[in-house]
Scaffold this active site. Sequence first.
Site, PDB file in Angstrom:
ATOM      1  CG  ASP A  29      -1.807   0.873   0.983  1.00  0.00           C
ATOM      2  OD1 ASP A  29      -3.147   0.895   1.390  1.00  0.00           O
ATOM      3  OD2 ASP A  29      -1.691   2.164   0.895  1.00  0.00           O
ATOM      4  CB  ILE A  30       0.988   4.501  -1.849  1.00  0.00           C
ATOM      5  CG1 ILE A  30       2.016   5.338  -2.521  1.00  0.00           C
ATOM      6  CG2 ILE A  30      -0.611   4.867  -1.537  1.00  0.00           C
ATOM      7  CD1 ILE A  30       1.478   5.798  -4.073  1.00  0.00           C
ATOM      8  CG  ASN A  86     -12.362  -0.505   3.500  1.00  0.00           C
ATOM      9  OD1 ASN A  86     -12.601  -1.301   4.478  1.00  0.00           O
ATOM     10  ND2 ASN A  86     -10.863   0.473   4.070  1.00  0.00           N
ATOM     11  N   GLY A  92     -15.897   2.705   4.127  1.00  0.00           N
ATOM     12  CA  GLY A  92     -14.485   3.104   3.127  1.00  0.00           C
ATOM     13  C   GLY A  92     -13.304   2.355   2.459  1.00  0.00           C
ATOM     14  CG  HIS A  99      -8.556  -2.987  -2.850  1.00  0.00           C
ATOM     15  ND1 HIS A  99      -9.699  -2.697  -2.984  1.00  0.00           N
ATOM     16  CD2 HIS A  99      -8.623  -2.344  -1.400  1.00  0.00           C
ATOM     17  CE1 HIS A  99     -10.138  -1.320  -2.898  1.00  0.00           C
ATOM     18  NE2 HIS A  99      -9.307  -1.169  -1.184  1.00  0.00           N
ATOM     19  CG  HIS A 101      -7.204  -2.962   2.738  1.00  0.00           C
ATOM     20  ND1 HIS A 101      -6.526  -1.364   2.562  1.00  0.00           N
ATOM     21  CD2 HIS A 101      -8.287  -2.841   2.570  1.00  0.00           C
ATOM     22  CE1 HIS A 101      -6.865  -0.852   2.074  1.00  0.00           C
ATOM     23  NE2 HIS A 101      -7.980  -1.312   1.788  1.00  0.00           N
TER      24      HIS A 101
HETATM   25  P1  5GP Z   1      -9.929   1.627   0.073  1.00  0.00           P
HETATM   26  O1  5GP Z   1     -10.281   2.603   0.505  1.00  0.00           O
HETATM   27  O2  5GP Z   1     -10.596   1.313  -1.057  1.00  0.00           O
HETATM   28  O3  5GP Z   1     -10.374   0.385   1.124  1.00  0.00           O
HETATM   29  O4  5GP Z   1      -8.158   0.767  -0.383  1.00  0.00           O
HETATM   30  C1  5GP Z   1      -7.611   1.707  -1.123  1.00  0.00           C
HETATM   31  C2  5GP Z   1      -6.030   1.428  -0.677  1.00  0.00           C
HETATM   32  O5  5GP Z   1      -4.947   1.953  -1.649  1.00  0.00           O
HETATM   33  C3  5GP Z   1      -5.963   2.742   0.686  1.00  0.00           C
HETATM   34  O6  5GP Z   1      -4.927   2.236   1.643  1.00  0.00           O
HETATM   35  C4  5GP Z   1      -4.863   3.830  -0.639  1.00  0.00           C
HETATM   36  O7  5GP Z   1      -3.399   4.092   0.206  1.00  0.00           O
HETATM   37  C5  5GP Z   1      -4.573   2.530  -1.072  1.00  0.00           C
HETATM   38  N1  5GP Z   1      -3.619   2.939  -2.626  1.00  0.00           N
HETATM   39  C6  5GP Z   1      -4.370   4.583  -3.595  1.00  0.00           C
HETATM   40  N2  5GP Z   1      -4.063   4.324  -4.177  1.00  0.00           N
HETATM   41  C7  5GP Z   1      -2.713   3.276  -4.448  1.00  0.00           C
HETATM   42  C8  5GP Z   1      -1.467   3.747  -5.477  1.00  0.00           C
HETATM   43  O8  5GP Z   1      -1.666   4.288  -6.696  1.00  0.00           O
HETATM   44  N3  5GP Z   1      -0.253   2.582  -5.301  1.00  0.00           N
HETATM   45  C9  5GP Z   1      -0.566   1.757  -4.075  1.00  0.00           C
HETATM   46  N4  5GP Z   1      -0.061   0.642  -3.775  1.00  0.00           N
HETATM   47  N5  5GP Z   1      -1.408   1.626  -3.554  1.00  0.00           N
HETATM   48  C10 5GP Z   1      -2.737   2.867  -3.883  1.00  0.00           C
END
Ligand code: 5GP
Length: 113
Positions: A29-30, A86, A92, A99, A101
């Site tokens: 995760d970034i 999520n 969230g 995906h 986490h």
């Molecule tokens: P969500 O909030 O949709 O469950 O999770 C999205 C996740 O993707 C977040 O934890 C966010 O930090 C991660 N994320 C968003 N953009 C990028 C990216 O460009 N690269 C990576 N590796 N992770 C990302």
Amino acid sequence: MATIFGKILSGEIPATRIHEDDRCIAILDIDPKAPHHILILPRKPIPRLGEAKEEDAALLGHMLLVAGKIARDKGLDESGFRLVINHGPDGGETVPHLHMHLLGGRALEWPPG
Ligand code: 5GP
């Protein structure tokens, strides 16, 4: 239009890949929320869990097994870890490509915020 994860899957956007196979990839995760924060993404662009279908059962099971193997490889088996999906605004979700986490490396609170 492809999501950020669609662009990562196609190679248009870089990411640190720690696993890949014919059905899914796992990336760092970034913006990590724990010492270990890994995202497991299916290659198939299912927007979110509630839109997965019966035909996706084997794919979802495979992703769970991949998550378990990554956790073992990272040495999280004993200390523990958490898998999170999520869905939608209250969940969230920010990227509409399913995906999981995988979070570990510190004690996580329960219930989550
Ligand atoms: P969500 O909030 O949709 O469950 O999770 C999205 C996740 O993707 C977040 O934890 C966010 O930090 C991660 N994320 C968003 N953009 C990028 C990216 O460009 N690269 C990576 N590796 N992770 C990302």
